[in-house]
Design a protein around this motif. Structure first.
Motif, PDB file in Angstrom:
ATOM      1  N   LYS A  15       0.824  -1.214   0.000  1.00  0.00           N
ATOM      2  CA  LYS A  15       0.000   0.000   0.000  1.00  0.00           C
ATOM      3  C   LYS A  15       0.860   1.266   0.000  1.00  0.00           C
ATOM      4  N   ILE A  16       1.815   1.301  -0.928  1.00  0.00           N
ATOM      5  CA  ILE A  16       2.669   2.476  -1.071  1.00  0.00           C
ATOM      6  C   ILE A  16       2.375   3.140  -2.413  1.00  0.00           C
ATOM      7  N   ASP A  17       2.719   4.395  -2.513  1.00  0.00           N
ATOM      8  CA  ASP A  17       2.498   5.143  -3.744  1.00  0.00           C
ATOM      9  C   ASP A  17       3.511   4.732  -4.806  1.00  0.00           C
ATOM     10  N   TYR A  18       3.024   4.671  -6.034  1.00  0.00           N
ATOM     11  CA  TYR A  18       3.914   4.347  -7.147  1.00  0.00           C
ATOM     12  C   TYR A  18       5.013   5.402  -7.256  1.00  0.00           C
ATOM     13  N   SER A  19       4.669   6.664  -7.026  1.00  0.00           N
ATOM     14  CA  SER A  19       5.663   7.738  -7.149  1.00  0.00           C
ATOM     15  C   SER A  19       6.778   7.575  -6.117  1.00  0.00           C
ATOM     16  N   PHE A  20       6.420   7.145  -4.895  1.00  0.00           N
ATOM     17  CA  PHE A  20       7.442   6.921  -3.867  1.00  0.00           C
ATOM     18  C   PHE A  20       8.381   5.800  -4.283  1.00  0.00           C
ATOM     19  N   LEU A  21       7.822   4.714  -4.768  1.00  0.00           N
ATOM     20  CA  LEU A  21       8.636   3.586  -5.228  1.00  0.00           C
ATOM     21  C   LEU A  21       9.533   4.010  -6.388  1.00  0.00           C
ATOM     22  N   ASP A  22       8.977   4.801  -7.283  1.00  0.00           N
ATOM     23  CA  ASP A  22       9.747   5.307  -8.424  1.00  0.00           C
ATOM     24  C   ASP A  22      10.908   6.192  -7.954  1.00  0.00           C
ATOM     25  N   GLN A  23      10.667   6.999  -6.936  1.00  0.00           N
ATOM     26  CA  GLN A  23      11.726   7.846  -6.388  1.00  0.00           C
ATOM     27  C   GLN A  23      12.845   7.004  -5.775  1.00  0.00           C
ATOM     28  N   GLU A  28      18.401   5.123  -6.764  1.00  0.00           N
ATOM     29  CA  GLU A  28      19.211   3.910  -6.705  1.00  0.00           C
ATOM     30  C   GLU A  28      19.253   3.284  -5.320  1.00  0.00           C
ATOM     31  N   LEU A  29      18.181   3.509  -4.560  1.00  0.00           N
ATOM     32  CA  LEU A  29      18.048   2.823  -3.282  1.00  0.00           C
ATOM     33  C   LEU A  29      17.468   1.430  -3.499  1.00  0.00           C
ATOM     34  N   ILE A  42      13.867  -7.770  -6.435  1.00  0.00           N
ATOM     35  CA  ILE A  42      14.247  -9.073  -5.893  1.00  0.00           C
ATOM     36  C   ILE A  42      13.928  -9.101  -4.399  1.00  0.00           C
ATOM     37  N   TYR A  43      13.615 -10.286  -3.908  1.00  0.00           N
ATOM     38  CA  TYR A  43      13.216 -10.455  -2.512  1.00  0.00           C
ATOM     39  C   TYR A  43      14.269  -9.922  -1.539  1.00  0.00           C
ATOM     40  N   GLU A  44      15.532 -10.021  -1.897  1.00  0.00           N
ATOM     41  CA  GLU A  44      16.598  -9.562  -1.005  1.00  0.00           C
ATOM     42  C   GLU A  44      16.495  -8.073  -0.698  1.00  0.00           C
ATOM     43  N   GLU A  45      15.857  -7.305  -1.585  1.00  0.00           N
ATOM     44  CA  GLU A  45      15.725  -5.867  -1.378  1.00  0.00           C
ATOM     45  C   GLU A  45      14.454  -5.495  -0.614  1.00  0.00           C
ATOM     46  N   LEU A  46      13.575  -6.449  -0.374  1.00  0.00           N
ATOM     47  CA  LEU A  46      12.319  -6.134   0.306  1.00  0.00           C
ATOM     48  C   LEU A  46      12.516  -5.581   1.724  1.00  0.00           C
ATOM     49  N   PRO A  47      13.482  -6.093   2.510  1.00  0.00           N
ATOM     50  CA  PRO A  47      13.684  -5.468   3.831  1.00  0.00           C
ATOM     51  C   PRO A  47      14.049  -3.986   3.729  1.00  0.00           C
ATOM     52  N   HIS A  48      14.832  -3.629   2.705  1.00  0.00           N
ATOM     53  CA  HIS A  48      15.166  -2.217   2.493  1.00  0.00           C
ATOM     54  C   HIS A  48      13.902  -1.425   2.154  1.00  0.00           C
ATOM     55  N   PRO A  64      15.386  12.741   0.528  1.00  0.00           N
ATOM     56  CA  PRO A  64      16.780  13.057   0.885  1.00  0.00           C
ATOM     57  C   PRO A  64      17.154  12.542   2.280  1.00  0.00           C
ATOM     58  N   GLY A  65      16.222  12.606   3.220  1.00  0.00           N
ATOM     59  CA  GLY A  65      16.483  12.076   4.555  1.00  0.00           C
ATOM     60  C   GLY A  65      16.692  10.575   4.531  1.00  0.00           C
ATOM     61  N   ILE A  66      15.877   9.880   3.748  1.00  0.00           N
ATOM     62  CA  ILE A  66      16.017   8.424   3.609  1.00  0.00           C
ATOM     63  C   ILE A  66      17.385   8.079   3.038  1.00  0.00           C
ATOM     64  N   GLU A  67      17.804   8.839   2.023  1.00  0.00           N
ATOM     65  CA  GLU A  67      19.123   8.591   1.411  1.00  0.00           C
ATOM     66  C   GLU A  67      20.238   8.775   2.431  1.00  0.00           C
ATOM     67  N   ILE A  68      20.156   9.828   3.234  1.00  0.00           N
ATOM     68  CA  ILE A  68      21.197  10.111   4.229  1.00  0.00           C
ATOM     69  C   ILE A  68      21.215   9.032   5.314  1.00  0.00           C
ATOM     70  N   ILE A  69      20.038   8.697   5.835  1.00  0.00           N
ATOM     71  CA  ILE A  69      19.965   7.673   6.888  1.00  0.00           C
ATOM     72  C   ILE A  69      20.508   6.346   6.373  1.00  0.00           C
ATOM     73  N   HIS A  70      20.117   5.966   5.154  1.00  0.00           N
ATOM     74  CA  HIS A  70      20.576   4.708   4.563  1.00  0.00           C
ATOM     75  C   HIS A  70      22.099   4.708   4.408  1.00  0.00           C
ATOM     76  N   LYS A  71      22.644   5.817   3.923  1.00  0.00           N
ATOM     77  CA  LYS A  71      24.094   5.916   3.739  1.00  0.00           C
ATOM     78  C   LYS A  71      24.818   5.814   5.086  1.00  0.00           C
ATOM     79  N   LEU A  72      24.313   6.510   6.095  1.00  0.00           N
ATOM     80  CA  LEU A  72      24.953   6.474   7.412  1.00  0.00           C
ATOM     81  C   LEU A  72      24.888   5.087   8.038  1.00  0.00           C
ATOM     82  N   LEU A  73      23.750   4.417   7.898  1.00  0.00           N
ATOM     83  CA  LEU A  73      23.636   3.054   8.440  1.00  0.00           C
ATOM     84  C   LEU A  73      24.578   2.091   7.725  1.00  0.00           C
ATOM     85  N   ASN A  74      24.737   2.253   6.412  1.00  0.00           N
ATOM     86  CA  ASN A  74      25.693   1.416   5.672  1.00  0.00           C
ATOM     87  C   ASN A  74      27.116   1.679   6.144  1.00  0.00           C
TER      88      ASN A  74
END
Length: 101
Positions: A15-23, A28-29, A42-48, A64-74
């Motif tokens: 139940k997510i927006d197509y535009s959010f998924l497209d973003q 490249e997240l 692929i299923y491996e990316e579903l937890p992300h 942009p916040g999601i990108e930063i948080i993801h980068k910092l956690l990595n």
């Protein structure tokens, strides 16, 4: 072949927006595969995807916040792995020093 799920099915199930998924894909997240003009994740990316959706919808974090948080956690995970390797090397060195020859 990796197990995967179509973008359309993801939108329906999560139940997510197509535009959010497209973003997420444009940033490249997520890295979709395309076959017969259908895009799949692929299923491996579903937890992300689940984590990104929770941050976005539950915590109201923008892309942009999601990108930063993801980068910092990595980066934190990489540092943990490097720390683990260094500790293993120290342990080996201490064991080697204590060995009687």
């Amino acid at each position: 072949m990796n197990e995967r799920i179509s973008i359309e099915e993801i939108i329906r199930l999560y139940k997510i927006d197509y535009s959010f998924l497209d973003q997420l894909i444009d940033s490249e997240l997520l890295h979709p595969e395309t076959e017969n003009s259908l895009r799949y994740i692929i299923y491996e990316e579903l937890p992300h995807l689940e984590r990104f959706a929770n941050w976005h919808y539950d915590l109201e974090v923008n892309l942009p916040g999601i990108e930063i948080i993801h980068k910092l956690l990595n980066q934190m995970e990489e540092l943990r792995n490097e720390n683990r390797k260094l500790l293993q090397n120290v342990t080996r060195f201490e064991t080697w020093e204590d060995a009687d020859f």
